[in-house]
Design an enzyme around this catalytic site. Structure first.
Site, short mmCIF file in Angstrom:
data_model
loop_
_atom_site.label_atom_id
_atom_site.label_comp_id
_atom_site.label_asym_id
_atom_site.label_seq_id
_atom_site.Cartn_x
_atom_site.Cartn_y
_atom_site.Cartn_z
N TYR A 1 19.11 16.99 4.26
CA TYR A 1 19.19 17.11 2.80
C TYR A 1 18.33 16.04 2.13
O TYR A 1 17.58 16.34 1.19
CB TYR A 1 20.63 17.00 2.34
CG TYR A 1 20.79 17.25 0.86
CD1 TYR A 1 20.65 18.53 0.34
CD2 TYR A 1 21.07 16.21 -0.02
CE1 TYR A 1 20.78 18.77 -1.03
CE2 TYR A 1 21.21 16.43 -1.38
CZ TYR A 1 21.06 17.71 -1.88
OH TYR A 1 21.18 17.93 -3.24
N LYS B 1 15.05 16.52 -0.44
CA LYS B 1 15.02 16.05 -1.82
C LYS B 1 13.89 15.05 -2.07
O LYS B 1 13.31 15.02 -3.15
CB LYS B 1 16.38 15.48 -2.22
CG LYS B 1 17.41 16.58 -2.42
CD LYS B 1 16.91 17.58 -3.45
CE LYS B 1 17.77 18.81 -3.61
NZ LYS B 1 17.23 19.76 -4.60
N THR C 1 30.31 20.84 -7.54
CA THR C 1 29.78 22.19 -7.37
C THR C 1 30.11 22.67 -5.96
O THR C 1 30.69 21.94 -5.15
CB THR C 1 28.25 22.23 -7.56
OG1 THR C 1 27.62 21.53 -6.47
CG2 THR C 1 27.84 21.57 -8.88
#
Length: 287
Positions: A161, A165, A198
């Site tokens: 991840y 990013k 989220t």
């Protein structure tokens, strides 16, 4: 510098929001529609996309799986109208290393290669603002250009991840330079939501564990509609190109939108050029 928190009227403008069926993307799309924008949303699940379209009042749904270059190509071909704001928001986290249909590591495919190709394929229809959603995770990460898909080195959630990013941060730098060189009217901005509640954190593959993680995060994380504010500011405020907007309090995890700090690596133009070359080779798209 104080940043506006009220969205300006968007009547007559078209937004395209990726990853709009839940979380940040849905809140961004809802907010844009609420101030008059014509909103196009992307969805991997057509039924969920149509449900979201009706819920937020979006204009239409574009079916796309960002992890598939064929799907990205087909989706871009269906966008015929000019786009004033493109929000490259869609992203994923996986619990283990998974490969896309194209043989790419799935996190890199979804978070970097898909948005890269979609933006390149839409560039002639873009006329306003491109917002690429980054993350504070980029600060603790590096890109292994010899093995970006973890075929030989050890895969972990944080490494995959974070790499994706940091690549997004660098892609934004390179994209702005390419647009400037072409005298293209669009400008690029970066945003991050901070600690947002989220579905992204629900990546364990175990429902009970996901529920426990969500419950533990709820008292501290910002709700999605609050966290989306940084993306909305990046999409509409008068900003220098490639500004980076994120929550201004509590270590960048919470708070009102403000100019955020980024790592030295995220501002390295030689690394940005290398990310562009990698993504262009992997996707077969370029400007």
């Amino acid at each position: 510098m104080s940043l506006p928190t009220t969205l300006p009227d968007q009547s007559g403008r078209t937004w395209l929001v990726t990853g709009a069926t839940n979380g940040l993307g849905r809140e961004v799309a809802r907010a844009a529609a609420g101030v008059g924008a014509r909103v196009l949303i992307t969805a991997r699940d057509a039924a969920r996309g149509e449900w979201t379209r009706r819920e937020i009042g979006a204009a239409s749904v574009i079916d796309v799986d960002l992890a598939s270059q064929a799907s990205v190509r087909e989706a871009a071909a269906r966008v015929e109208e000019p786009i004033d704001v493109l929000i490259d928001n869609a992203g994923t986290i996986t619990a283990r290393r998974v490969e896309s249909i194209d043989g790419h590591e799935l996190v890199f495919a979804t978070n970097v290669l898909g948005p890269f190709a979609l933006t390149n394929r839409l560039v002639d229809r873009l006329r306003g603002r491109i917002v690429i959603v980054g993350s504070g995770a980029h600060k603790r990460s590096r890109i292994d250009f010899t093995d970006p898909h973890f075929r030989r080195r050890r895969w972990s959630v944080a490494a995959a991840y974070g790499q994706s990013k940091l690549a997004d941060m660098l892609w934004a730098l390179a994209l702005q330079q390419k647009l400037t060189d072409r005298h293209h009217p669009a400008t690029v901005q970066l945003a991050h939501p901070g600690w947002a509640l989220t579905n992204l954190q629900n990546a364990t593959g175990h429902a009970r564990l996901d529920d426990a993680i969500t419950a533990a995060c709820r008292p501290f994380a910002q709700p999605a509609d609050t966290a989306a504010a940084s993306i909305l500011v990046a999409a509409t405020a008068d900003l220098p190109p490639v500004s980076y907007i994120g929550p201004g309090g509590l270590g960048g995890l919470r708070g009102a939108p403000a100019h955020a700090s980024r790592s030295p690596a995220a501002m390295d133009r030689s690394l940005a050029a290398a990310v562009w070359r990698l993504a262009a080779e992997e996707t077969g798209t370029d400007l």
